[in-house]
Write an enzyme that holds these catalytic residues in place. Structure first.
Site, PDB file in Angstrom:
ATOM      1  N   ASN A 142      94.849  47.471  90.269  1.00  0.00           N
ATOM      2  CA  ASN A 142      94.807  46.506  89.170  1.00  0.00           C
ATOM      3  C   ASN A 142      95.743  46.954  88.044  1.00  0.00           C
ATOM      4  OD1 ASN A 142      94.124  44.832  87.015  1.00  0.00           O
ATOM      5  ND2 ASN A 142      91.976  45.439  86.958  1.00  0.00           N
ATOM      6  N   HIS A 151      86.252  47.354  86.447  1.00  0.00           N
ATOM      7  CA  HIS A 151      85.143  48.283  86.191  1.00  0.00           C
ATOM      8  C   HIS A 151      83.790  47.643  86.505  1.00  0.00           C
ATOM      9  CE1 HIS A 151      85.675  46.075  82.386  1.00  0.00           C
ATOM     10  NE2 HIS A 151      84.355  46.231  82.228  1.00  0.00           N
TER      11      HIS A 151
END
Length: 181
Positions: A142, A151
Site C-alpha cells: 500500500n 492497518h
C-alpha cells in the site's frame, strides 16, 4: 470521498514533501500538485517523532499537501474519521488496486480479516481463503497507508499480523480508532 486514479502523463512531475509527527512516530507525505502520491512511516527515532502535531512542509507546497497535513493532524487528534483528499496511485497491479480500493471501504474503528477482504474481491471460481496471502502482500505494498487504511486488516483469528509500519504501530492506530487513545 476521493477515488484511486492511475497516474496520467504530465509535463510537471514535481514531487512535494512534508513530515508530520504524531504520538507514535512520524510520516513522510508526498504529493504532486494535485494529489497525495505516497506516505511512508519514518523510524520511531526520527528527530521529533513522538512530539505530536509538528510538521515540516516544503515552502512551495501545493494546497493538497498542506490539506493532507491538516487532515492527518485532525485524524491523530480524534477529530477526523475519513480523509477527503485526492489520491493518485502511481504503482500497483490491477489486483493490488482492487485490494486498495476495498481497504477504503473498511469503516473507521472496524477491522476485517485478510480473508474477509479476499471474499470481497474474489472472482467466480476463485477460492477466497487462497487469496488471503495475496491480499496481505497487496496490503504490505500500500503506497498510502493511514489514508488507505491497511492497518484495519487483521488475521482471521483476530491477531495483529503484518504491517509495513510494524505491529506496534498497527496496534497504536487501531487503539486510536477504536478506543480514542
Amino acid at each position: 470521498m476521493s477515488s484511486l486514479t492511475r497516474k496520467e502523463e504530465r509535463n510537471d512531475q514535481t514531487c512535494y514533501d512534508a513530515i508530520l509527527t504524531f504520538a507514535a512516530g512520524a510520516l513522510h507525505i508526498q504529493s504532486n500538485k494535485n494529489a497525495i502520491i505516497r506516505i511512508h512511516f519514518l523510524a520511531p527515532d526520527f528527530p521529533g517523532a513522538g512530539r505530536p502535531g509538528r510538521q515540516m512542509v516544503v515552502d512551495d507546497a501545493p494546497p493538497v499537501l498542506v490539506e493532507a497535513c491538516q487532515q492527518l493532524r485532525a485524524y491523530f487528534s480524534g477529530q477526523l474519521q475519513q480523509f477527503t483528499l485526492p489520491i493518485e496511485i502511481q504503482t500497483g497491479s490491477l489486483f493490488q488496486r482492487q485490494v486498495w480500493e476495498q481497504l477504503r471501504q473498511i469503516p473507521f474503528g472496524a477491522t476485517w480479516s485478510y480473508e474477509d477482504l479476499a471474499f470481497r474481491i474474489a472472482k467466480p471460481g476463485q477460492v477466497p481463503h487462497q487469496l488471503a496471502r495475496a491480499v496481505g502482500a497487496a496490503c504490505a505494498a500500500n503506497p498510502v497507508p493511514v489514508m488507505i487504511p491497511c492497518h484495519r486488516v487483521i488475521g482471521k483469528n483476530g491477531r495483529l499480523v503484518g504491517f509495513a509500519g510494524g505491529i506496534n504501530l498497527k496496534a497504536y492506530l487501531l487503539n486510536h480508532e477504536m478506543l480514542g487513545i
